[in-house]
Design an enzyme around this catalytic site. Sequence first.
Site, PDB file in Angstrom:
ATOM      1  N   HIS A   1      49.176  44.438  45.812  1.00 51.54           N
ATOM      2  CA  HIS A   1      48.265  44.492  44.659  1.00 51.54           C
ATOM      3  C   HIS A   1      46.981  43.719  44.952  1.00 51.54           C
ATOM      4  O   HIS A   1      46.923  42.884  45.851  1.00 51.54           O
ATOM      5  CB  HIS A   1      48.939  43.914  43.402  1.00 51.54           C
ATOM      6  CG  HIS A   1      49.248  42.445  43.486  1.00 51.54           C
ATOM      7  ND1 HIS A   1      50.272  41.924  44.261  1.00 51.54           N
ATOM      8  CD2 HIS A   1      48.666  41.371  42.883  1.00 51.54           C
ATOM      9  CE1 HIS A   1      50.305  40.609  44.139  1.00 51.54           C
ATOM     10  NE2 HIS A   1      49.325  40.238  43.305  1.00 51.54           N
TER      11      HIS A   1
ATOM     12  N   ASP B   1      44.378  41.356  42.407  1.00 56.05           N
ATOM     13  CA  ASP B   1      44.706  40.645  41.179  1.00 56.05           C
ATOM     14  C   ASP B   1      44.170  41.320  39.913  1.00 56.05           C
ATOM     15  O   ASP B   1      42.987  41.665  39.828  1.00 56.05           O
ATOM     16  CB  ASP B   1      44.229  39.187  41.279  1.00 56.05           C
ATOM     17  CG  ASP B   1      45.147  38.389  42.205  1.00 56.05           C
ATOM     18  OD1 ASP B   1      46.364  38.675  42.215  1.00 56.05           O
ATOM     19  OD2 ASP B   1      44.651  37.509  42.938  1.00 56.05           O
TER      20      ASP B   1
ATOM     21  N   ARG C   1      46.813  29.010  41.285  1.00 56.62           N
ATOM     22  CA  ARG C   1      45.791  30.001  41.659  1.00 56.62           C
ATOM     23  C   ARG C   1      44.617  29.968  40.691  1.00 56.62           C
ATOM     24  O   ARG C   1      44.788  30.087  39.481  1.00 56.62           O
ATOM     25  CB  ARG C   1      46.404  31.412  41.656  1.00 56.62           C
ATOM     26  CG  ARG C   1      45.507  32.435  42.351  1.00 56.62           C
ATOM     27  CD  ARG C   1      46.097  33.827  42.265  1.00 56.62           C
ATOM     28  NE  ARG C   1      45.836  34.421  40.976  1.00 56.62           N
ATOM     29  CZ  ARG C   1      46.413  35.532  40.522  1.00 56.62           C
ATOM     30  NH1 ARG C   1      47.314  36.161  41.253  1.00 56.62           N
ATOM     31  NH2 ARG C   1      46.105  36.016  39.331  1.00 56.62           N
TER      32      ARG C   1
END
Length: 250
Positions: free
Chosen positions: A94, A96, A241
């Site tokens: 993926h 994000d 993150r």
Amino acid sequence: MQSRRLTGSIGIEFRGVDLAQLDDDGFAVIKAALLEHGVVVVRDQNLTPAEHKAFGERFGPLHTHPAAPGVEGHPEILLLQNYGKSRSITEVWHSDVTCEARPPSVSILHSRVLPTYGGDTMWANQYLAYDRLSDGMKRMLEGMRAVHAAFNLESVHPVIRTHPETGRKALFVNAGFTRRFEDMSPEESRPLLDLLVRHASSPDLCYRHQWTEGDLVMWDNRGVMHFAVHDYDEQERVMHRVTVQGDEPR
Ligand code: SIN
């Protein structure tokens, strides 16, 4: 600052730099490396949450995840923990949060607690994934759009996007969020989506990072996909993150 390329297709590593003290020239070097190599690994960092966010803000305003929990007192820092393999939403190729109309441009992941084995992260170069498509497939995909959905959000993005800063074209579908092509059913879309994600994650487009304490890895979601390998059983793994608000893909 010392640097070395990590593979022939993606990734560069820096040592001998403290991101909390980086001056503007140093930041320009890191940013240029990110645009060129897609993934930048910086070793031996120990950023506080405030320093982590401040570093992210040098790329632009921060993005807050629409659904997943943040670090206490720092909602812009996504807290990634081990909720069990069956509940992992990151063990899939993926970019994000592409269900958003303006998905994050840059993501900056800092290791906090690492398992004693496993827990690597992989990234794949989507410029090269585009370059390697046949002319016929490029022609077919040009102008096509795909529906990305999750967390009660849905957005339609071009299948081939042009990076707003490098001007390069990249393949922009992924297995985590892309549900179907526009004006096509999920069943009609699935075979081509599967083929594209397989093509785009070929081992020779990838860098696989084995985390060590103090690592910080940033990547450019506009030109790379990633995959968090969940092979560390019930062990603790905590990552923070920070993501930077992106533009509407074009
Ligand atoms: C992610 O940003 O998808 C998580 C990556 C990781 O936990 O290694």
